[in-house]
Enzyme design. Structure first.
Site, PDB file in Angstrom:
ATOM      1  N   GLN A   1       0.805  -1.227   0.020  1.00  0.00           N
ATOM      2  CA  GLN A   1       0.171   0.110  -0.016  1.00  0.00           C
ATOM      3  C   GLN A   1       0.761   1.436  -0.087  1.00  0.00           C
ATOM      4  O   GLN A   1       0.289   2.246  -0.309  1.00  0.00           O
ATOM      5  CB  GLN A   1      -1.048   0.113   1.085  1.00  0.00           C
ATOM      6  CG  GLN A   1      -0.209  -0.059   2.333  1.00  0.00           C
ATOM      7  CD  GLN A   1      -1.048   0.060   3.607  1.00  0.00           C
ATOM      8  OE1 GLN A   1      -2.353   0.674   3.631  1.00  0.00           O
ATOM      9  NE2 GLN A   1      -0.854  -0.565   4.787  1.00  0.00           N
TER      10      GLN A   1
ATOM     11  N   ASP B   1       2.071 -38.182  14.779  1.00  0.00           N
ATOM     12  CA  ASP B   1       2.236 -39.345  15.491  1.00  0.00           C
ATOM     13  C   ASP B   1       0.992 -39.511  16.329  1.00  0.00           C
ATOM     14  O   ASP B   1       0.700 -38.637  17.199  1.00  0.00           O
ATOM     15  CB  ASP B   1       3.408 -39.324  16.321  1.00  0.00           C
ATOM     16  CG  ASP B   1       3.665 -40.451  17.005  1.00  0.00           C
ATOM     17  OD1 ASP B   1       3.859 -41.444  16.486  1.00  0.00           O
ATOM     18  OD2 ASP B   1       3.765 -40.220  18.709  1.00  0.00           O
TER      19      ASP B   1
ATOM     20  N   GLU C   1      -6.555 -46.366  29.022  1.00  0.00           N
ATOM     21  CA  GLU C   1      -6.877 -44.936  28.897  1.00  0.00           C
ATOM     22  C   GLU C   1      -8.423 -44.776  28.963  1.00  0.00           C
ATOM     23  O   GLU C   1      -8.984 -45.667  28.056  1.00  0.00           O
ATOM     24  CB  GLU C   1      -6.456 -44.457  27.319  1.00  0.00           C
ATOM     25  CG  GLU C   1      -5.149 -44.416  27.299  1.00  0.00           C
ATOM     26  CD  GLU C   1      -4.612 -43.855  25.937  1.00  0.00           C
ATOM     27  OE1 GLU C   1      -3.443 -43.559  25.804  1.00  0.00           O
ATOM     28  OE2 GLU C   1      -5.453 -43.733  24.955  1.00  0.00           O
ATOM     29  N   LEU C   2      -8.987 -44.363  29.589  1.00  0.00           N
ATOM     30  CA  LEU C   2     -10.393 -44.256  29.822  1.00  0.00           C
ATOM     31  C   LEU C   2     -11.067 -42.909  29.531  1.00  0.00           C
ATOM     32  O   LEU C   2     -10.890 -41.904  29.975  1.00  0.00           O
ATOM     33  CB  LEU C   2     -10.768 -44.541  31.396  1.00  0.00           C
ATOM     34  CG  LEU C   2     -10.070 -45.831  32.285  1.00  0.00           C
ATOM     35  CD1 LEU C   2     -10.502 -45.931  33.607  1.00  0.00           C
ATOM     36  CD2 LEU C   2     -10.742 -47.013  31.345  1.00  0.00           C
ATOM     37  N   TYR C   3     -11.956 -42.896  28.447  1.00  0.00           N
ATOM     38  CA  TYR C   3     -12.549 -41.778  27.871  1.00  0.00           C
ATOM     39  C   TYR C   3     -14.052 -41.935  28.526  1.00  0.00           C
ATOM     40  O   TYR C   3     -14.801 -42.730  27.905  1.00  0.00           O
ATOM     41  CB  TYR C   3     -12.481 -41.894  26.508  1.00  0.00           C
ATOM     42  CG  TYR C   3     -10.945 -41.858  25.733  1.00  0.00           C
ATOM     43  CD1 TYR C   3     -10.420 -40.488  25.510  1.00  0.00           C
ATOM     44  CD2 TYR C   3     -10.330 -42.973  25.582  1.00  0.00           C
ATOM     45  CE1 TYR C   3      -9.117 -40.518  24.934  1.00  0.00           C
ATOM     46  CE2 TYR C   3      -8.848 -42.895  25.186  1.00  0.00           C
ATOM     47  CZ  TYR C   3      -8.319 -41.567  24.882  1.00  0.00           C
ATOM     48  OH  TYR C   3      -6.943 -41.623  24.231  1.00  0.00           O
TER      49      TYR C   3
ATOM     50  N   THR D   1      -2.691 -42.434  17.565  1.00  0.00           N
ATOM     51  CA  THR D   1      -3.297 -43.708  17.674  1.00  0.00           C
ATOM     52  C   THR D   1      -4.567 -43.586  16.904  1.00  0.00           C
ATOM     53  O   THR D   1      -5.228 -42.567  16.957  1.00  0.00           O
ATOM     54  CB  THR D   1      -3.477 -44.280  19.098  1.00  0.00           C
ATOM     55  OG1 THR D   1      -4.306 -43.421  19.750  1.00  0.00           O
ATOM     56  CG2 THR D   1      -2.135 -44.519  19.650  1.00  0.00           C
TER      57      THR D   1
ATOM     58  N   HIS E   1       8.306  -0.574  19.927  1.00  0.00           N
ATOM     59  CA  HIS E   1       9.767  -0.886  20.375  1.00  0.00           C
ATOM     60  C   HIS E   1      10.681   0.429  19.775  1.00  0.00           C
ATOM     61  O   HIS E   1      10.653   0.693  18.749  1.00  0.00           O
ATOM     62  CB  HIS E   1      10.157  -2.220  19.420  1.00  0.00           C
ATOM     63  CG  HIS E   1      11.489  -2.856  19.846  1.00  0.00           C
ATOM     64  ND1 HIS E   1      11.901  -3.437  20.958  1.00  0.00           N
ATOM     65  CD2 HIS E   1      12.653  -2.729  18.976  1.00  0.00           C
ATOM     66  CE1 HIS E   1      13.089  -3.625  20.910  1.00  0.00           C
ATOM     67  NE2 HIS E   1      13.478  -3.437  19.875  1.00  0.00           N
TER      68      HIS E   1
ATOM     69  N   THR F   1       9.217  -3.303   8.325  1.00  0.00           N
ATOM     70  CA  THR F   1      10.468  -3.332   8.138  1.00  0.00           C
ATOM     71  C   THR F   1      11.360  -2.166   8.084  1.00  0.00           C
ATOM     72  O   THR F   1      12.665  -2.532   8.783  1.00  0.00           O
ATOM     73  CB  THR F   1      10.611  -3.841   6.530  1.00  0.00           C
ATOM     74  OG1 THR F   1       9.859  -5.250   6.588  1.00  0.00           O
ATOM     75  CG2 THR F   1      12.065  -4.172   6.181  1.00  0.00           C
TER      76      THR F   1
ATOM     77  N   TYR G   1      21.198  -4.092  23.645  1.00  0.00           N
ATOM     78  CA  TYR G   1      22.045  -4.545  22.462  1.00  0.00           C
ATOM     79  C   TYR G   1      22.223  -3.322  21.690  1.00  0.00           C
ATOM     80  O   TYR G   1      21.728  -2.323  21.906  1.00  0.00           O
ATOM     81  CB  TYR G   1      21.276  -5.604  21.564  1.00  0.00           C
ATOM     82  CG  TYR G   1      19.714  -4.746  20.977  1.00  0.00           C
ATOM     83  CD1 TYR G   1      19.914  -4.017  19.665  1.00  0.00           C
ATOM     84  CD2 TYR G   1      18.754  -5.285  21.456  1.00  0.00           C
ATOM     85  CE1 TYR G   1      18.871  -3.364  19.325  1.00  0.00           C
ATOM     86  CE2 TYR G   1      17.552  -4.647  21.088  1.00  0.00           C
ATOM     87  CZ  TYR G   1      17.412  -3.701  19.698  1.00  0.00           C
ATOM     88  OH  TYR G   1      16.359  -3.076  19.463  1.00  0.00           O
TER      89      TYR G   1
ATOM     90  N   VAL H   1      -5.067  -3.352  -0.509  1.00  0.00           N
ATOM     91  CA  VAL H   1      -5.974  -4.347  -0.219  1.00  0.00           C
ATOM     92  C   VAL H   1      -7.096  -4.197   0.526  1.00  0.00           C
ATOM     93  O   VAL H   1      -6.963  -3.785   1.748  1.00  0.00           O
ATOM     94  CB  VAL H   1      -5.416  -5.838  -0.030  1.00  0.00           C
ATOM     95  CG1 VAL H   1      -6.380  -6.856   0.331  1.00  0.00           C
ATOM     96  CG2 VAL H   1      -4.056  -6.306  -0.726  1.00  0.00           C
TER      97      VAL H   1
ATOM     98  N   TYR I   1      -1.480 -47.920  16.165  1.00  0.00           N
ATOM     99  CA  TYR I   1      -0.283 -46.905  16.490  1.00  0.00           C
ATOM    100  C   TYR I   1       0.386 -46.682  15.225  1.00  0.00           C
ATOM    101  O   TYR I   1       0.840 -47.574  14.229  1.00  0.00           O
ATOM    102  CB  TYR I   1       0.782 -47.307  17.527  1.00  0.00           C
ATOM    103  CG  TYR I   1       2.015 -46.273  17.443  1.00  0.00           C
ATOM    104  CD1 TYR I   1       1.794 -44.998  17.784  1.00  0.00           C
ATOM    105  CD2 TYR I   1       3.183 -46.690  17.172  1.00  0.00           C
ATOM    106  CE1 TYR I   1       2.788 -43.953  17.784  1.00  0.00           C
ATOM    107  CE2 TYR I   1       4.311 -45.778  17.245  1.00  0.00           C
ATOM    108  CZ  TYR I   1       4.181 -44.603  17.609  1.00  0.00           C
ATOM    109  OH  TYR I   1       5.114 -43.614  17.478  1.00  0.00           O
TER     110      TYR I   1
END
Length: 805
Positions: A39, A539, A639-641, A541, A228, A47, A256, A177, A526
Site C-alpha cells: 500500500q 504421530d 486409557e478411559l474416555y 493412535t 519498540h 520493515t 543490545y 488490499v 499406532y
C-alpha cells in the site's frame, strides 16, 4: 494501476523483507506468475525501522537453519541481483555477567556444535580485544559468533525485490488490499483499491497489519503490534566509523547495540523494556513509516546499561530516537503456514527477527506452497499450533506482552509462566488444588506436572544436577514408584481427539497412515502420517469404533494441525470433527490397574477378553466409558474416555477404589520419565517432519505392502535413533546436546531425562545407522563432554511382560 493483472497464480500482500523474500523464492521454484502488493513504498510498513541484527543461533533447530540460510543468501544477493543488500558480517558478541548466564553460554556452545555453527567462548580480556570500546569489569565470559552481523532493511528488501522482478514477479506499490474473496472455504480473489485479482494463493506478509489483512479473509491471526524503540547516539570522539564493529547483546542488562553508519562513529542502541506498550490501532500501518513519540523514561534502564557497558557513551547525547511498531506473537515464535481458509497463507509475527530470518522464511513458505511441505520442520512456527482462543486479541496481547517483558531472561527447562492462565481446564480441575498440583500449560490447557502431596513418599530422591534440577520435585520419583509398584492415575484430557467418519474414511486413512488401520472394530493402531518426503507429519493412535467411524488421539498441541492435514486430503464423503472438549481422558496404569478397575465394571478385563491394543465400551460404576488398553508408561493399564460431564465422577471413583491398593495421582513429568525408559517417541523432538519412521526405529509400525503418502521416500536409513545411557546418572540431557564418537561429532540429542525405574540418565539421538549397540560415545552437556554408551532398547521391560500382564 495498469500494472495490476486480472489474475495471478499467487498474490503476496506486504512489501517488507518477508513479502519480497516469499515472492523471490516462489519465482525461484518456478512460480513466476506472482504479484506482490504494497500500500506504500517497499519497506515502509514494519520493515523500515528494523535494527537489522542477524544472530544465527536460536532455540530451535529449524529457526537456526532458517537464519543460517538467510545469512548465506544475503552474502550472495549482490552477485545474484547486482544490488548491495547492506549485509555486514561483522560477527557478534553475547555477554555473560552472572554464573547462570555463563551456563547458558556453555549450553549454547554445545547447541552450536550440532548445527555446525562456530561459537567460541571468550574470557573478559579476549572480549575486550574484540571490541576495545567495552567495559568488561563485570563480564565473566562472552560468546563470539563470527557468522553474525547486521543488515540495512531498505537495501535488503530492494535486493530481494530486484531478484523477484528479474524472475518475472510483478511488484505493485501504492495499492491497498480491501478484501479477500473466498468460496467454500477457499481463496478465490484479492480486491484492491486498483481492482480485483483472481487467485487461489494469497500470502499475508503484512507485518504489524497481518491481523487486519487476515480478518479480510475471515481468518484470525494472533499478531500483537508492540512499540519498540532504539536510539542512534551522537558520534563517539575518535571513532570515525563504527560500522564494522561486532554486534553486541548484553542480556543481563537488557540492551543490545551495533555500529551505525550515520552519523559516522555512532552506535545504534536498543533494548527490551520490562513494561512494554501495545500499539492498539484499528488500522495499523495505514500511514507509511509509522513512528511514535520517544519514550525515554521507558528506555532509561537500557540506556543507562548501555552507558555502563560503553563508557564513551556517558558524555554523549542522542542523535535521534526510532520508536516504531513490531509484530509479536503470543508465544514469541513466527506465524507461518496455511490458515483455516484454504489457499490463504501467513508469513508474519517475526518478533524483531524479520530481517535475520527473511531469507529462510521465503524459502520455507515457497516450498510449502509449491511442494506441499517445507524442507525443515516448521511445527513450532505453524500458525495451526493455536486453538480457537487465539482469536481473542486480549489473550494474545496478554501473552505477547509477558513474553516481550521476559525476552532476555534465561529460560530453564520446566519453567512455567502464568500470563493468560488459567484458560482451558479439564473436568478434574477441582481436585488439582486439593492435591497441591504443580501446574504446567500446553496449548492453553492446565496440566499437572506433579502433585505436591506425593513428595513425602520419596524422601531419598535426589534432584538432577544443574538446570535439569531447577524445576523438579521428589514427587516425580514418587509417582513413578507408585505406578511401578501399584498404580498411577493421570489426567490426559488435554490430548486432542478427532473423529473421522464417512464412507470414504477407511480409504482416506489408509492413504494417510503408514500403518494398516483397516482392522476389526475395536482395534487400536499406532501409526504415523507422513509427508511426500517421508517425514512424520503426525504421530497418533487410530481406534476403529465402527465400519466408517475412527477416533484419532494425538498430542495436545497437534489437534488443529493434524485435523487440517486430514481435511486437506479428505473428499466430500468424509467428515473430520474435533471432539477434544467432549471427552475427558483418565489413564490408569500400573500392575494394580486391573485390580482397581475390575470391581467397578461388569465387563471382564482379563487378557483373553480385553487384550492389549483393543477398545471396549463399558461402564465404570455409573460412568459410560470407552476403555482403550494402551499405555505410554510401559505398565498394564487403560486409557478411559468418558463424556466430559462424567469425568470428575470417574476420577473420584478410581481414587477411592485405588487408595487401599496404593494408587497415587501422577503428572506429566513422571510420564515423560517412564516413556524414556520404554523408548516411546515424542512428536516434536524424537519425531518431526524432518525425520522418517524407519530412522526413528518405528519400522514395525509401517506397512510397506500398502500405498500411503510418503512410502516411496522411505528406504534404508543412513541414521537411526539410538538410546544412550550416560555414565553419570546425575548428568541429565535437556535436548539439543551434540554427540560424538571417537572425537567426531555425529549427532544431537532429541530428548533426555532421568529414568527412575532403571536408575539411569537416558538420552536419544540420531546417529549413523552403522553405530552398533555397545558403542562408547560422548555427549556435550553444557560444553562438557560426558561419556555414555549406546544401549539396546527399551531399557525397561524389553519383553513387554508388564504391559501385557
Amino acid at each position: 494501476m495498469s500494472d495490476l493483472p486480472e489474475a495471478s497464480r499467487a498474490v503476496v500482500i506486504g512489501g517488507g523483507v518477508a513479502g519480497c523474500s516469499v515472492a523471490y523464492h516462489l519465482a525461484r521454484l518456478g512460480w513466476t506468475d506472482v504479484v506482490l502488493l504494497e500500500q506504500h513504498a517497499l519497506t515502509e510498513g514494519t520493515t523500515w525501522h528494523s535494527a537489522g541484527f542477524v544472530g544465527q543461533l536460536r532455540s530451535t533447530v529449524s529457526q537456526t537453519r532458517m537464519i543460517m540460510y538467510s545469512s548465506g543468501l544475503y552474502a550472495e544477493l549482490r552477485t545474484l541481483t547486482g544490488l548491495d543488500p547492506g549485509w555486514r558480517g561483522v560477527g557478534g558478541l553475547r555477554l555473560a555477567t552472572t554464573p547462570e548466564r555463563v551456563e547458558e553460554l556453555r549450553r549454547q556452545v554445545s547447541s552450536a556444535t550440532t548445527y555446525g555453527l562456530e561459537l567460541d567462548l571468550l574470557s573478559p580480556a579476549e572480549t575486550k580485544d574484540r571490541l576495545p570500546l567495552l567495559n568488561v569489569e563485570d563480564v565473566l565470559a562472552a560468546g563470539w559468533l563470527p557468522g553474525d552481523g547486521w543488515l540495512e532493511p531498505a537495501q535488503l528488501a530492494a535486493a530481494l525485490a530486484a531478484g523477484a522482478t528479474a524472475l518475472g514477479v510483478r511488484i505493485v506499490t501504492g495499492v491497498r488490499v480491501t478484501g479477500v474473496e473466498t468460496v467454500a472455504g477457499r481463496v478465490t480473489a484479492v480486491v484492491t483499491t486498483a481492482g480485483r485479482i483472481a487467485t487461489e494463493v494469497v500470502v499475508d506478509a503484512a507485518g504489524a497489519a497481518a491481523g487486519q489483512v487476515g480478518r479480510l479473509a475471515g481468518v484470525d491471526i494472533p499478531i500483537v503490534p508492540i512499540k519498540h524503540q532504539y536510539v542512534i547516539t551522537s558520534p563517539i570522539p575518535g571513532e570515525s566509523s563504527t560500522v564494522d564493529i561486532p554486534t553486541v547483546r548484553d542480556p543481563d542488562r537488557i540492551v543490545y547495540f551495533r555500529g551505525a553508519p550515520d552519523p559516522g562513529g555512532s552506535l545504534l542502541v536498543g533494548g527490551y523494556v520490562r513494561d512494554p506498550s501495545l500499539w492498539d490501532d484499528p488500522d495499523p500501518l495505514s500511514v507509511p513509516r509509522t513512528v511514535f513519540e520517544p519514550d525515554l523514561d521507558k528506555f532509561a534502564e537500557s540506556w543507562g546499561n548501555a552507558r555502563h557497558r560503553v563508557p564513551a557513551l556517558r558524555a554523549l547525547g542522542l542523535d535521534r530516537v526510532v520508536h516504531g511498531p513490531e509484530a509479536f506473537t503470543p508465544d514469541g515464535e513466527f506465524l507461518l503456514g496455511e490458515t483455516t481458509v484454504a489457499g490463504f497463507w501467513v508469513a508474519a509475527g517475526f518478533c524483531v527477527h524479520g530481517l535475520a530470518a527473511a531469507g529462510g522464511v521465503g524459502k520455507v513458505i515457497a516450498e510449502w506452497i509449491v511442494d506441499g511441505s517445507p524442507e525443515w520442520d516448521m511445527s513450532t512456527m505453524d500458525i495451526r499450533r493455536f486453538g480457537a482462543h487465539a482469536a481473542s486479541r486480549r489473550w494474545a496481547a496478554t501473552k505477547a506482552l509477558d513474553g516481550y517483558s521476559r525476552y532476555y531472561d534465561i529460560v530453564y527447562p520446566g519453567q512455567e509462566w502464568t500470563a493468560g492462565r488459567p484458560l482451558r481446564r479439564s473436568p478434574v480441575w477441582p481436585r488439582l488444588s486439593e492435591l497441591d498440583a504443580a501446574l504446567g500449560e500446553k496449548a492453553g490447557w492446565e496440566r499437572a506436572n506433579w502433585f505436591g502431596v506425593n513428595a513425602a513418599d520419596a524422601p531419598d530422591a535426589t534432584a538432577p544436577r544443574g538446570w535439569a534440577g531447577r524445576h523438579w520435585s521428589p514427587a516425580i520419583a514418587a509417582e513413578v514408584a507408585a505406578t511401578t509398584t501399584a498404580a498411577g492415575l493421570f489426567d490426559q484430557s488435554s490430548f486432542a481427539k478427532l473423529d473421522v467418519r464417512g464412507p470414504g474414511a477407511v480409504r482416506l486413512l489408509q492413504r494417510l497412515c503408514a500403518n494398516d488401520v483397516d482392522r476389526a472394530t475395536g482395534t487400536l493402531t499406532y501409526t504415523s502420517m507422513l509427508n511426500a518426503r517421508g517425514g512424520v507429519e503426525a504421530d497418533l493412535t487410530v481406534t476403529r469404533l465402527g465400519e466408517a467411524h475412527f477416533r484419532i488421539v494425538t498430542s495436545t498441541a497437534s489437534g488443529v494441525r493434524d485435523a487440517a492435514w486430514i481435511r486437506r486430503h479428505a473428499g466430500s464423503d468424509v467428515t473430520v470433527e474435533d471432539v477434544t472438549s467432549a471427552h475427558g481422558c483418565l489413564c490408569l496404569w500400573g500392575p494394580a490397574a486391573r485390580d482397581i478397575l475390575q470391581p467397578l465394571t461388569d465387563t471382564s478385563l482379563s487378557n483373553a477378553d480385553f487384550p492389549f491394543m483393543r477398545a471396549l465400551r463399558l461402564t465404570v460404576g455409573p460412568v459410560p466409558v470407552l476403555a482403550q488398553r494402551v499405555t505410554f508408561v510401559g505398565e498394564l493399564g487403560w486409557e478411559l474416555y468418558a463424556p466430559a460431564e462424567y469425568t470428575l465422577t470417574l476420577w473420584d471413583l478410581l481414587m477411592e477404589a485405588g487408595a487401599p491398593l496404593g494408587l497415587r495421582p501422577g503428572g506429566y513429568r513422571a510420564i515423560d520419565a517412564m516413556r524414556l525408559e520404554k523408548g516411546y517417541r515424542v512428536w516434536g523432538s524424537d519425531l518431526t517432519t524432518d525425520t522418517d519412521p524407519i530412522s526413528a526405529g518405528l519400522g514395525p509400525f509401517v506397512d510397506l505392502s500398502k500405498d500411503f503418502i510418503g512410502r516411496d521416500a522411505l528406504g534404508a536409513p543412513s541414521r537411526t535413533l539410538r538410546c544412550l545411557v550416560l555414565d553419570d546418572p546425575a548428568t541429565v540431557c535437556l535436548g539439543g546436546e551434540p554427540v560424538r564418537v571417537d572425537g567426531v561429532p555425529c549427532g544431537r540429542v532429541t530428548s533426555g531425562g532421568f529414568g527412575y525405574r532403571v536408575g539411569a540418565s537416558i538420552a536419544y539421538a540420531y546417529l549413523p545407522a552403522s553405530t552398533p549397540i555397545g558403542t562408547p560415545v560422548e555427549v556435550s552437556v553444557f560444553d562438557r563432554w560426558s561419556p555414555a554408551v549406546v544401549r539396546a532398547e527399551p531399557l525397561y521391560d524389553p519383553k513387554m511382560l508388564r504391559v501385557r500382564a
